[in-house]
Design an enzyme around this catalytic site. Structure first.
Site, PDB file in Angstrom:
ATOM      1  CE1 TYR A 283      -3.150   3.109   0.890  1.00 53.64           C
ATOM      2  CE2 TYR A 283      -1.658   3.464   2.936  1.00 53.64           C
ATOM      3  CZ  TYR A 283      -2.709   3.719   2.214  1.00 53.64           C
ATOM      4  OH  TYR A 283      -3.515   4.801   1.992  1.00 53.64           O
TER       5      TYR A 283
ATOM      6  CD1 TRP B 293      -2.563   6.960  11.208  1.00 52.82           C
ATOM      7  CD2 TRP B 293      -3.059   6.864  13.358  1.00 52.82           C
ATOM      8  NE1 TRP B 293      -1.598   6.257  11.622  1.00 52.82           N
ATOM      9  CE2 TRP B 293      -1.967   6.154  13.096  1.00 52.82           C
ATOM     10  CE3 TRP B 293      -3.899   6.942  14.694  1.00 52.82           C
ATOM     11  CZ2 TRP B 293      -1.173   5.662  14.159  1.00 52.82           C
ATOM     12  CZ3 TRP B 293      -3.029   6.144  15.836  1.00 52.82           C
ATOM     13  CH2 TRP B 293      -1.701   5.965  15.318  1.00 52.82           C
TER      14      TRP B 293
END
Length: 285
Positions: A124, A149
């Site tokens: 990723y 996040w």
């Protein structure tokens, strides 16, 4: 200005759509069913309506699944970004592209600046870094905003998962030795929408944006429980006790001095933004 937003059904795209209702600019929202950005021809056809810029919120974000689903991950996080950048170059549009803290390896313990060398640990992260590089290689009016996040009242994210587990389990265990900063998608969307004139003039620039402060995933979970009114025990565990297919940086706090100075903005603390988001979730937004 007329702006195309890709990945419109995701967390960030949804927040931009909410803000667009009161914007002086005209937004056109697309997602995978409307526009396949992994196809350059499809991107070209999608731009026939005439646009001033593109905000790319589309991404493959299943970090662990990406370790075995590499082709789809790279198609969306790398090739698609190059397609958008090439089309923007051809039609003289600006591109805002969202990237990630996972381009870093987490081996330093000072907040990462935009000039720090990336060294992703996962498929990723590597695909997102390649997307950045391809965008800059194809066009000279690209703004990359790395964030971390991300969460919102929409879709799947850590906040919603923890709230679900708190309602189902007698206790939960959360990693304490991965440190970063939770970011409410609404706060990032505000920055993107309110500074379109800046992005229009920006030439191949990277900014870091997250909410203020520092937290581990454990700290994040404890705050989610507190703001949600749960008293379920939350136990800290190490990364070794919770192995995952993809390696994650142990430290990925982003240095935000550049974006704050450039835009003249203040950024809310992650707990303040989290409390507001949970209030929206509980009110059924």
């Amino acid at each position: 200005m007329k702006i195309m937003v890709t990945g419109a059904l995701g967390q960030l795209g949804t927040e931009i759509k909410r803000l667009a209702e009161n914007s002086q600019h005209h937004f056109v929202f697309t997602d995978r069913d409307d526009l396949d950005i992994t196809s350059y021809q499809a991107v070209e056809e999608g731009l026939r309506q005439g646009f001033d810029g593109i905000i790319n919120c589309a991404a493959y974000t299943a970090v662990d699944k990406a370790e075995t689903d590499k082709e789809k991950c790279y198609a969306l996080n790398s090739q698609a970004v190059e397609n958008l950048a090439k089309a923007c170059h051809k039609h003289h549009l600006f591109l805002v592209h969202i990237s990630t803290d996972y381009v870093f390896d987490g081996r330093q313990f000072l907040p990462y600046q935009e000039s720090d060398d990336p060294n992703p640990l996962s498929v990723y992260g590597t695909s997102k870094l390649e997307g950045e590089e391809r965008a800059f290689g194809a066009h000279d009016h690209v703004t990359i905003i790395r964030t971390s996040w991300l969460y919102s009242p929409y879709g799947s994210n850590f906040v919603k998962t923890i709230r679900r587990l708190l309602g189902e389990k007698p206790e939960i265990r959360v990693v304490f030795d991965q440190v970063g900063t939770p970011t409410a998608a609404r706060t990032l969307a505000n920055v993107i929408v309110n500074f379109l004139d800046v992005w229009k003039e920006s030439k191949n620039t990277i900014y870091h944006y997250s909410n203020e402060g520092i937290a581990s995933w454990y700290d994040f979970a404890v705050a989610i429980a507190r703001f949600s009114g749960y008293s379920v025990p939350i136990l800290p565990i190490s990364t070794e006790e919770y192995p995952t297919p993809a390696k994650r940086p142990h430290y990925s706090v982003l240095d935000k001095r550049k974006i704050k100075a450039s835009l003249g903005i203040t950024i809310p603390h992650w707990q303040e933004a989290l409390e507001e988001t949970i209030r929206e979730i509980t009110q059924g937004v």
